[in-house]
Design a protein around this motif. Structure first.
Motif, PDB file in Angstrom:
ATOM      1  N   GLU A  55      34.369  46.325  44.636  1.00  0.00           N
ATOM      2  CA  GLU A  55      34.213  47.054  43.370  1.00  0.00           C
ATOM      3  C   GLU A  55      32.955  46.626  42.620  1.00  0.00           C
ATOM      4  O   GLU A  55      32.506  47.303  41.700  1.00  0.00           O
ATOM      5  CB  GLU A  55      35.465  46.886  42.493  1.00  0.00           C
ATOM      6  N   TYR A  56      32.346  45.516  43.006  1.00  0.00           N
ATOM      7  CA  TYR A  56      31.148  45.020  42.314  1.00  0.00           C
ATOM      8  C   TYR A  56      29.841  45.442  42.988  1.00  0.00           C
ATOM      9  O   TYR A  56      28.769  45.023  42.559  1.00  0.00           O
ATOM     10  CB  TYR A  56      31.176  43.496  42.232  1.00  0.00           C
ATOM     11  N   GLU A  94      38.306  45.094  51.483  1.00  0.00           N
ATOM     12  CA  GLU A  94      37.712  45.450  50.187  1.00  0.00           C
ATOM     13  C   GLU A  94      36.629  44.466  49.764  1.00  0.00           C
ATOM     14  O   GLU A  94      36.690  43.877  48.681  1.00  0.00           O
ATOM     15  CB  GLU A  94      38.797  45.535  49.113  1.00  0.00           C
TER      16      GLU A  94
END
Ligand code: ADP
Ligand code: ASP
Ligand code: MG
Length: 406
Positions: free
Chosen positions: A387-388, A338
């Motif tokens: 997620e960024y 991730e």
């Protein structure tokens, strides 16, 4: 009259209507009096499906059989496009890698092109035929089909262009050129009229998949004139050129991201001379490419070692590290997929200090934690939580003044 190589990627040949559209474009160049060779990819999504079938059967599959499977996508497209061309009165013939031949080394799955004999293609074009060539594939030393790594049709096109001494290599795709960043993530990305080989090489190597890295490397070495343009719209594209042909050089030319890497951490490695060699030697022998590396400061005689490898290489990396567990002497292996690598690239970075500092400050202001950093002369990369991705790319694009006027 010019000699042109036209390359069409997966979305450009995604269905029969699009293949007809490609045929029309090829016909136009032929009718303008040019000699044309065409290189095509598999229809959109096909290669992903073929790769998945191999991995689902066995994560550590034999690379030669993987090549046998994944090279088939392109074979379908060359036949279909040849039929589409013949249907509108263009003499065309399909070519697989072995028929040319495109000779590669034996690194199946990511083979390097060693030699291309362009004479049969030149002869075919001389007879008024359009060769329609399967991208992504060649023939290895054991006379087995070998593929050139994901996105490898770009490399096929540039290598063919060099082999037949083409005047141009036009890479037709689903965007109308090379942008300051992926226009799908940043709508205000700006189209670049021209990009220096060296910058494009760096951008590609850190994830701007509009051109495959090795294709740019080869174009730079062989001085192939590469243009990236849309297969759906009639507009001039972006040229890849020598550095001195670029008039205005900004500090940062582009921002790129890659979701293709995973972070691997070896916990509690003994802090002693030779340990890096013990870890990275066997990984290299197993053809696992390691990209970013950090080693933390040691306390109590051990340290954590963190590095990134391609996501697809994680099972192999784990296997190698497990085998070497006794000689390395670590406590555990952690793998985190991730993560995203975000990079800024620009020749201007060579002569200006403080460019990277702006990157760190911008990310800090958005509350984005940096996990690993690596730099080269014209690039700075950071690893952040997946997620960024969008937030980081957009913020950096704005911070370096790359946004198109509203
Ligand atoms: P093809 O199937 O034609 O080879 P790719 O998907 O490999 O196409 O490459 C084109 C894609 O590259 C675009 O759809 C775009 O999302 C992406 N891309 C990433 N970075 C850039 C960039 N800097 N400029 C243009 N496109 C980019
Ligand atoms: N079809 C191959 C891939 O998807 C090669 C390419 O499209 O360039 O990776
Ligand atoms: Mg591509």
């Amino acid at each position: 009259m010019a000699r042109i190589v036209m390359k069409f990627g997966g979305t450009s040949v995604a269905d029969l209507d699009r293949i007809r559209n490609v045929a029309t474009r090829v016909k136009r160049e032929v009718e303008a009096g040019h000699e044309v060779s065409v290189v095509v990819s598999a229809m959109s999504g096909v290669t992903n499906q073929l790769v998945k079938w191999c991995s689902d059967l066995s994560p550590l599959h034999d690379a030669r059989e993987y090549d046998t499977v994944v090279a088939t996508g392109e074979q379908v497209t060359i036949g279909l496009l040849s039929i589409a061309l013949q249907t509108i009165g263009v003499e065309a013939r399909s070519w697989q890698g072995w028929q040319i031949p495109i000779s590669t080394d034996g690194a199946h799955g990511k083979a390097r092109v060693e030699e291309i004999d362009g004479s049969r293609l030149v002869a075919a074009m001389g007879r008024g035929q359009v060769p329609v060539i399967a991208g992504f594939q060649g023939i290895g030393p054991e006379e087995r089909v070998a593929t050139l790594g994901r996105g490898g049709s770009d490399l096929s096109a540039v290598a063919i262009a060099a082999a037949v001494k083409a005047d141009r290599c036009d890479i037709y795709t689903d965007v109308d050129g090379i942008y300051t960043t992926d226009p799908r993530i940043v709508p205000r990305a700006r189209k670049l009229q021209a990009v220096a080989y060296e910058e494009m090489l760096e951008l590609a190597s850190v994830g701007a998949k509009v051109l495959q890295t090795r294709s740019v490397e080869l174009a730079m070495k062989q001085k192939v004139r590469v243009q990236v343009l849309s297969s759906f719209e009639d507009r001039p594209g972006s040229m890849v050129v020598d550095e001195d042909e670029i008039v205005e050089q900004p500090l940062v030319t582009g921002v790129a991201y890659s979701r293709d890497e995973a972070k691997v951490t070896l916990r509690r490695v003994p802090d002693k001379p030779g340990i890096a060699a013990t870890v990275f030697g066997p990984l290299a022998d197993a053809n696992v490419n390691v990209d970013m590396i950090v080693q933390n400061l040691a306390s109590d005689g051990t340290t954590d070692m963190t590095f990134t490898v391609g996501k697809a290489d994680v099972p192999r990396a784990r296997e190698v590290l497990e085998k070497e567990r006794a000689s390395i002497g670590y406590a555990e292996v952690l793998a985190d997929p991730e993560v995203t690598k975000i990079s800024i690239v620009g020749i201007g970075m060579r002569s200006h200090a403080g460019v990277a500092a702006t990157m760190f400050k911008t990310l800090a202001e958005k509350g984005i934690n940096i996990q690993v950093i690596s730099t080269s002369e014209i690039k700075t990369s950071v690893l952040v939580g997946a997620e960024y991705t969008e937030l980081a790319v957009r913020a950096l694009h704005t911070a370096y003044g790359l946004d198109a006027p509203a």
